[in-house]
Design an enzyme around this catalytic site. Structure first.
Site: not given
Ligand code: GLC
Length: 541
Positions: A26, A28, A205, A24, A260, A32
């Protein structure tokens, strides 16, 4: 193996990033793209060749990004398109390739196409999804059950139009109708959008679900309790995959598509490679579910070889991913129920995970690592009030502990917790502590990856299992005049591998050198013919 250059993905080691939980930048509490950029150097140090990033697109996050509301953008939680471009450029500068997730079977129910489809039955986008009229008895159109909540049907009734729509997963993930040419064109455009931005590959996916039997028939009663996504296997999908493959192959640089194909048998999965004209690679799930037992692994390997060899198809190997408990958590869970001492179970589970890493990185095929397995992480224990995933998969998705401080390297302004708790051992088992410790799991992965690179037999070589004592798996990898072997002791006793088993004869030369040992002991020395309990070695000549 000499001659024309082989595509990069055959010898590559791929590292899966689940962006919410990787790093992370930033503060939060959610990982990211900037967090990924900040750790590219660490991935290059580890030695992987490519990263696969799970979805980072705009999404209501009902399925944490696998419910996409805009395929051609970045969710503000994760960053911006410009940051994605910078990530690709920086990764490429470090010789790391980028594979992104593409979710072709379903959108979010907040995607503009679906919102449009809801407005009116004659709307242009209506037929982009799968709608059916009610049956006379008022039941859903068939007996298919949804993934995650297996007591729920794959259908949701939409009051306004009086029809049911199909969703093999959550009701917030309506299935696209690939019989509709507009859907095919739009989803091909999505691929072009990202391939034009320079991505090196696509992870597709549940891609075996993009074709469906037009009759949408009931599943037979004996299979009715299995989510339909694990049973859906129809011929039309193969033509759709050939078209997708052509699109990828029209780009330079061996862009790869790994699918997948979540079907129950390896033989069925193998058909999705087509005749070298469908998927380049497909995940192979039985090893991901295999318990820590030599006969189970032998069966997984045999069935993979037998299913793929006739098609000349290239295998993949996976121990963990974002949908399943981590393998270190899986391998010894039963011992805790038997009442064994938790400390010894925890130690043994690490030894087994180390052995599994040796297999993952020396079996014939492309290995996929899941973030955190290179530190030997266990799943986090999730208290009931912090459960967020409808599919019960939070434990393996816990944030990566980057260091031993309270916040483990996650910037955490006052009052902001990461979106999930860290794994239990994080104060002692984290990236910084392992990087400083040459005996750590992290260093074992790094040595294994470097060894693969030094010895092409381990990535591209032929593969043959050879005889070994009960409980030991032994195989040879050969390319040109290079021969390597791997021996994995699944038992909790020391095993003598004497000449009777012909290791040296099998390697063609004597003596064999221990190139890698799962516990680090004896590396660089001649092999003394002894495997310690739960130990694996890679031998070279
Ligand atoms: C795949 C993904 C999983 C997701 C599902 C629906 O199985 O790996 O995380 O929930 O598809 O998109």
């Amino acid at each position: 193996m000499t001659g024309s250059p082989l595509p990069w993905w055959m010898s590559a080691v791929v590292y899966q990033i689940y962006p919410r939980s990787f790093a992370d930048a930033n503060g939060d509490g959610i990982g990211d793209l900037a967090g990924i950029r900040a750790h590219l150097d660490d991935l290059a140090w580890l030695g992987v060749d490519a990263i696969w990033i799970s979805p980072f697109y705009p999404s209501p996050m009902v399925d944490f990004g696998y419910d996409v509301s805009d395929y051609c953008n970045v969710d503000p939680l994760f960053g911006t398109l410009e940051e994605f471009d910078a990530l690709v450029a920086e990764a490429h500068a470090l010789d790391l390739r980028i594979i992104i997730d593409w979710v072709p079977n379903h959108t979010s129910d907040r995607h503009p196409w679906f919102l449009d489809a809801l407005t009116d039955r004659s709307n242009d986008h209506r037929n982009w999804y799968v709608w059916r009229d009610p049956r006379s008895d008022g039941l859903p159109p068939n007996n298919w059950v949804a993934a995650f909540d297996m007591s729920a049907p794959t259908w949701t009734f939409e009051e306004a139009s009086g029809q049911w729509y199909l969703h093999l997963f959550e009701s917030a993930q309506p299935d696209l109708n690939w019989d509709e040419p507009g859907v095919v064109d739009a989803m091909h455009d999505v691929l072009r959008f990202w391939l034009d931005r320079g991505v090196d590959g696509i992870r597709a996916d549940v891609v075996h679900c993009i074709g469906k039997d037009p009759q949408l028939p009931d599943n037979p009663p004996e299979l009715a309790a299995i989510p339909h996504s694990a049973l859906n296997d129809v011929p039309v999908t193969h033509q759709r995959l050939r078209d997708i493959r052509n699109l990828l192959d029209s780009y330079p640089g061996d862009r790869v598509i790994v699918g997948e194909v979540y079907l129950l048998s390896t033989d069925a999965v193998a058909t999705y490679y087509g005749n070298g004209d469908e998927l380049h690679l497909s995940f192979n799930f039985p090893p991901l579910y295999a318990p820590w037992s030599e006969p189970h692994w032998r069966r997984c390997i045999d069935s993979t070889v037998h299913a793929l060899a006739p098609r000349d198809a290239w295998p993949t190997w996976v121990l963990s991913n974002h949908d399943n408990p981590r393998h270190r958590s899986r391998y010894d869970a039963a011992a805790l129920f038997r009442g064994e001492d938790p400390a010894s179970v925890v130690r043994r589970s690490e030894l087994r995970a180390r052995c599994a890493a040796v297999m993952l990185l020396t079996l014939r095929g492309t290995p996929f690592l899941f973030q955190g397995e290179e530190m030997g992480l266990l799943d986090a224990v999730i208290p009931p009030d912090r459960v967020v995933d409808p599919g019960g998969r939070d434990g393996c998705r816990a944030p990566l502990p980057w260091d031993g401080t309270d916040h483990h390297g996650w910037i955490a302004p006052e009052g902001i917790e990461p979106w999930l708790p860290f794994p239990d051992e994080s104060s002692t088992r984290n990236y910084a502590s392992q990087r400083d410790d040459p005996d750590s799991v992290l260093h074992l992965y790094r040595r294994l990856i470097a060894c693969r690179r030094r010895h092409p037999a381990l990535s591209l070589g032929d593969f043959v299992l050879f005889d070994a004592p009960d409980g030991v798996l032994a195989y040879r990898r050969t390319v040109d005049d290079e021969v390597c072997a791997a021996l994995i002791n699944f038992t909790d006793t020391t095993v003598a591998i004497d000449h009777h088993f012909g290791i040296e004869a099998s390697l063609g030369r004597a003596p064999a050198t221990v190139a890698i040992s799962s516990d680090g002991s004896g590396e660089g020395s001649p092999f003394d013919g002894r495997l310690l309990p739960d130990q694996a070695v890679v031998l070279t000549t």
